[in-house]
Scaffold this motif. Structure first.
Motif, PDB file in Angstrom:
ATOM      1  N   UNK A 137       0.827  -1.196   0.000  1.00  0.00           N
ATOM      2  CA  UNK A 137       0.000   0.000   0.000  1.00  0.00           C
ATOM      3  C   UNK A 137       0.867   1.253   0.000  1.00  0.00           C
ATOM      4  N   UNK A 138       1.914   1.263   0.810  1.00  0.00           N
ATOM      5  CA  UNK A 138       2.816   2.419   0.861  1.00  0.00           C
ATOM      6  C   UNK A 138       3.493   2.639  -0.494  1.00  0.00           C
ATOM      7  N   UNK A 139       3.917   1.559  -1.128  1.00  0.00           N
ATOM      8  CA  UNK A 139       4.566   1.676  -2.437  1.00  0.00           C
ATOM      9  C   UNK A 139       3.591   2.177  -3.496  1.00  0.00           C
ATOM     10  N   UNK A 140       2.366   1.654  -3.474  1.00  0.00           N
ATOM     11  CA  UNK A 140       1.373   2.081  -4.459  1.00  0.00           C
ATOM     12  C   UNK A 140       1.027   3.550  -4.285  1.00  0.00           C
ATOM     13  N   UNK A 141       0.926   3.996  -3.037  1.00  0.00           N
ATOM     14  CA  UNK A 141       0.620   5.405  -2.781  1.00  0.00           C
ATOM     15  C   UNK A 141       1.762   6.299  -3.218  1.00  0.00           C
ATOM     16  N   UNK A 142       2.997   5.895  -2.925  1.00  0.00           N
ATOM     17  CA  UNK A 142       4.159   6.685  -3.334  1.00  0.00           C
ATOM     18  C   UNK A 142       4.248   6.764  -4.856  1.00  0.00           C
ATOM     19  N   UNK A 143       3.992   5.647  -5.530  1.00  0.00           N
ATOM     20  CA  UNK A 143       4.017   5.647  -6.992  1.00  0.00           C
ATOM     21  C   UNK A 143       2.950   6.578  -7.552  1.00  0.00           C
ATOM     22  N   UNK A 144       1.771   6.566  -6.943  1.00  0.00           N
ATOM     23  CA  UNK A 144       0.690   7.427  -7.409  1.00  0.00           C
ATOM     24  C   UNK A 144       1.073   8.899  -7.303  1.00  0.00           C
ATOM     25  N   UNK A 145       1.686   9.278  -6.183  1.00  0.00           N
ATOM     26  CA  UNK A 145       2.104  10.670  -5.977  1.00  0.00           C
ATOM     27  C   UNK A 145       3.187  11.053  -6.978  1.00  0.00           C
ATOM     28  N   UNK A 146       4.172  10.194  -7.145  1.00  0.00           N
ATOM     29  CA  UNK A 146       5.291  10.499  -8.035  1.00  0.00           C
ATOM     30  C   UNK A 146       4.828  10.604  -9.491  1.00  0.00           C
ATOM     31  N   UNK A 147       3.944   9.706  -9.919  1.00  0.00           N
ATOM     32  CA  UNK A 147       3.446   9.757 -11.300  1.00  0.00           C
ATOM     33  C   UNK A 147       2.735  11.073 -11.561  1.00  0.00           C
ATOM     34  N   UNK A 148       1.858  11.468 -10.618  1.00  0.00           N
ATOM     35  CA  UNK A 148       1.088  12.705 -10.810  1.00  0.00           C
ATOM     36  C   UNK A 148       1.989  13.928 -10.834  1.00  0.00           C
ATOM     37  N   UNK A 149       2.967  13.982  -9.938  1.00  0.00           N
ATOM     38  CA  UNK A 149       3.796  15.175  -9.827  1.00  0.00           C
ATOM     39  C   UNK A 149       4.831  15.268 -10.945  1.00  0.00           C
ATOM     40  N   UNK A 150       5.337  14.155 -11.403  1.00  0.00           N
ATOM     41  CA  UNK A 150       6.362  14.216 -12.447  1.00  0.00           C
ATOM     42  C   UNK A 150       5.779  14.519 -13.815  1.00  0.00           C
ATOM     43  N   UNK A 151       4.475  14.318 -13.992  1.00  0.00           N
ATOM     44  CA  UNK A 151       3.845  14.576 -15.286  1.00  0.00           C
ATOM     45  C   UNK A 151       3.460  16.044 -15.408  1.00  0.00           C
ATOM     46  N   UNK A 152       4.425  16.930 -15.203  1.00  0.00           N
ATOM     47  CA  UNK A 152       4.186  18.380 -15.189  1.00  0.00           C
ATOM     48  C   UNK A 152       5.085  19.066 -16.203  1.00  0.00           C
ATOM     49  N   UNK A 153       4.490  19.995 -16.959  1.00  0.00           N
ATOM     50  CA  UNK A 153       5.257  20.803 -17.908  1.00  0.00           C
ATOM     51  C   UNK A 153       5.016  22.272 -17.586  1.00  0.00           C
ATOM     52  N   UNK A 154       6.028  22.938 -17.056  1.00  0.00           N
ATOM     53  CA  UNK A 154       5.947  24.370 -16.782  1.00  0.00           C
ATOM     54  C   UNK A 154       6.303  25.120 -18.049  1.00  0.00           C
ATOM     55  N   UNK A 155       5.399  25.979 -18.504  1.00  0.00           N
ATOM     56  CA  UNK A 155       5.550  26.591 -19.819  1.00  0.00           C
ATOM     57  C   UNK A 155       5.459  28.111 -19.730  1.00  0.00           C
ATOM     58  N   UNK A 156       6.409  28.799 -20.358  1.00  0.00           N
ATOM     59  CA  UNK A 156       6.376  30.257 -20.453  1.00  0.00           C
ATOM     60  C   UNK A 156       6.983  30.644 -21.799  1.00  0.00           C
ATOM     61  N   UNK A 157       6.183  30.634 -22.873  1.00  0.00           N
ATOM     62  CA  UNK A 157       6.714  30.947 -24.209  1.00  0.00           C
ATOM     63  C   UNK A 157       7.405  32.305 -24.238  1.00  0.00           C
ATOM     64  N   UNK A 158       8.573  32.353 -24.864  1.00  0.00           N
ATOM     65  CA  UNK A 158       9.361  33.580 -24.938  1.00  0.00           C
ATOM     66  C   UNK A 158       9.467  34.012 -26.401  1.00  0.00           C
ATOM     67  N   UNK A 159       8.625  34.961 -26.802  1.00  0.00           N
ATOM     68  CA  UNK A 159       8.596  35.380 -28.213  1.00  0.00           C
ATOM     69  C   UNK A 159       9.941  35.824 -28.748  1.00  0.00           C
ATOM     70  N   UNK A 160      10.757  36.500 -27.932  1.00  0.00           N
ATOM     71  CA  UNK A 160      12.040  36.989 -28.434  1.00  0.00           C
ATOM     72  C   UNK A 160      12.964  35.853 -28.848  1.00  0.00           C
ATOM     73  N   UNK A 161      12.810  34.677 -28.213  1.00  0.00           N
ATOM     74  CA  UNK A 161      13.603  33.515 -28.604  1.00  0.00           C
ATOM     75  C   UNK A 161      12.939  32.708 -29.709  1.00  0.00           C
ATOM     76  N   UNK A 162      11.613  32.736 -29.733  1.00  0.00           N
ATOM     77  CA  UNK A 162      10.882  32.014 -30.779  1.00  0.00           C
ATOM     78  C   UNK A 162      11.126  32.622 -32.160  1.00  0.00           C
ATOM     79  N   UNK A 163      11.557  33.877 -32.205  1.00  0.00           N
ATOM     80  CA  UNK A 163      11.821  34.522 -33.497  1.00  0.00           C
ATOM     81  C   UNK A 163      13.150  34.095 -34.102  1.00  0.00           C
ATOM     82  N   UNK A 164      13.982  33.405 -33.342  1.00  0.00           N
ATOM     83  CA  UNK A 164      15.276  32.959 -33.837  1.00  0.00           C
ATOM     84  C   UNK A 164      15.145  31.573 -34.463  1.00  0.00           C
TER      85      UNK A 164
END
Length: 372
Positions: free
Chosen positions: A178-205
Motif C-alpha cells: 500500500x505504501x509503495x502504491x501510494x508513493x508511486x501514485x504521488x510520483x506519477x502525478x507530480x512528475x507529469x508536469x510541464x511548466x511553460x512560459x513561451x518567450x517570443x524573443x527567442x521564438x523569433x530565432x
C-alpha cells in the motif's frame, strides 16, 4: 466516496507560510485558473506546484529552491533556535484513492526537510522527522503492517522521501504494498508536469533541426513542428484550426522551413499572400501558437520527465502557465481557453494557469480569486 481515477492527478495544493500564503488549500480541477491583483500570490501557487514536481523527480532541495529565504513570508519570525521555514503539500487522487503528501522545509539557518508525511487509506504510510540537527538525515518510518507495524531507517534530509521509498521498500507485506502504491501514485502525478512560459524573443530565432521535444520557453517550436506535422495529421489540423482562430490574416498551414546550416524556422502559409515567417508576428500571436501546440500535443513531444515504466494511458499531463493571457487580446484569450477546455475535458491534459483580472473566462474552468 469518489471513484478512484485511472490516471493519478493532483486535486489539491496546500501552502502554509509560503510566500504570501498562510494555511491555504486550493482545489484543482482539470482546468484551474488563478486570478487576482499583483502581489496576491498567484505566481507563488505555481512555484510551489513546480517545486513539488521537481522534488518528485529526484532533485535536491538546493536545486529546487535557489532562494529558500525568499519563500518564507518576510514577517515570519524565527523560533528560539533561529529557524524559519514553510510547508507545501498536495492531495493526489488515483487508483489507490486520495493520498495526501505534506512536506515541512526549513529554509534557515540550513535548507533541509524537517518533516514529511504521506497518508492514504486511513493510514500514515510514510513519516519523517528531524531527530538530530547535527546529522544530514531524517528518521523515516513507513507502514509495514507485518510482524512490526512500521520500519524505520535514516533518509537524506535534502530529498523527497516519498520519491525514495521504492528504493527502500521490498513490498513483501500488504502494508508495504500500500505504501509503495501510494508513493508511486504521488510520483506519477507530480512528475507529469510541464511548466511553460513561451518567450517570443527567442521564438523569433531559427531553431536547431533535430530537437524533437519542446522546451519550456518554446524557443525550439519550429524544430518540434518539423516532427509533429508528419506524425499526426489530425492533431496538426487541430493546431492549424486554432492558429487560424487566434491569429490575424488567412492561415492555410503552419510548417517548418529548413534553412542552411541545419536550422529551421516556423512559417505561416497564407494562401494568395504567400508564406510568412512567424518571427514577423506579434508577441501575442507567438505565445498563442506556442500554448496551443502545448495543449494539443502530448508529453512525448514536451520536455517532461515522466515515469518511463508507466503507460502513457495511466498518466495525465499537467501544464503550468504563469501569465496564460499575457500579450493576448480578448479574442485570443477566449480562443485559447476554449482549446484548453476541450483538451482538459478529455482527461489526459490538465491546466493550472494564472490570468489577469478581468479576463473573460467563459470556458468551464475553476477560477480561484486571490487577494480578497
Amino acid at each position: 466516496m469518489s471513484t478512484p481515477t485511472l490516471r493519478p492527478v493532483v486535486t489539491e495544493l496546500r501552502l502554509s507560510a509560503f510566500k504570501t500564503h498562510s494555511r491555504a488549500a486550493f482545489p484543482l480541477g482539470p482546468l484551474t485558473l488563478f486570478t487576482g491583483p499583483s502581489g496576491s500570490g498567484k505566481s507563488g501557487v505555481l512555484e510551489a506546484y513546480a517545486a513539488l514536481a521537481r522534488l518528485a523527480g529526484g532533485e535536491s532541495l538546493d536545486e529546487v529552491f535557489r532562494d529558500p529565504e525568499g519563500c518564507v513570508p518576510r514577517h515570519a519570525r524565527p523560533d528560539a533556535q533561529g529557524r524559519r521555514g514553510f510547508r507545501i503539500g498536495c492531495t493526489v487522487d488515483g487508483p489507490v484513492g486520495p493520498v495526501r503528501l505534506d512536506v515541512a522545509v526549513q529554509a534557515e539557518p540550513e535548507l533541509r526537510v524537517v518533516g514529511e508525511r504521506m497518508t492514504g487509506g486511513g493510514e500514515t504510510l510514510l513519516e519523517t522527522a528531524l531527530r538530530d540537527p547535527r546529522r544530514r538525515t531524517v528518521q523515516a518510518a513507513w507502514h509495514t503492517a507485518g510482524s512490526v507495524a512500521v520500519t524505520r531507517a535514516p533518509l537524506p534530509d535534502d530529498r523527497l522521501a516519498t520519491a525514495l521509498l521504492p528504493l527502500r521498500v521490498a513490498g513483501k507485506t500488504s502494508g508495504q504494498l500500500l505504501a509503495l502504491a501510494a508513493a508511486e501514485q504521488v510520483v506519477i502525478a507530480l512528475r507529469s508536469v510541464f511548466s511553460c512560459d513561451p518567450r517570443p524573443e527567442l521564438m523569433r530565432l531559427p531553431a536547431p533541426r533535430g530537437e524533437a521535444r519542446l522546451r519550456s520557453g518554446c524557443e525550439n517550436l519550429a524544430a518540434v513542428l518539423l516532427r509533429t506535422r508528419g506524425e499526426c495529421a489530425r492533431r496538426h489540423a487541430a493546431l492549424v484550426a486554432a492558429v487560424r482562430a487566434g491569429c490575424g490574416g488567412p492561415v492555410g498551414d503552419l510548417v517548418a522551413e529548413r534553412l542552411d546550416g541545419g536550422a529551421v524556422r516556423a512559417v505561416l502559409e497564407q494562401g494568395a499572400l504567400g508564406a510568412m515567417p512567424v518571427e514577423r508576428l506579434g508577441d501575442g500571436e507567438l505565445r498563442f501558437i506556442a500554448l496551443a501546440l502545448v495543449l494539443l500535443t502530448g508529453p512525448d513531444v514536451l520536455e517532461v520527465d515522466t515515469v518511463a515504466d508507466v503507460l502513457p494511458a495511466q498518466q495525465a499531463l499537467t501544464v503550468l502557465v504563469d501569465g496564460l493571457d499575457r500579450c493576448l487580446d480578448r479574442r485570443q484569450a477566449r480562443e485559447l481557453l476554449d482549446v484548453a477546455a476541450r483538451m482538459c475535458a478529455r482527461g489526459h491534459v490538465r491546466l493550472v494557469g494564472v490570468v489577469g483580472e478581468g479576463t473573460d473566462v467563459a470556458a468551464p474552468a475553476s477560477v480561484v480569486h486571490l487577494g480578497g
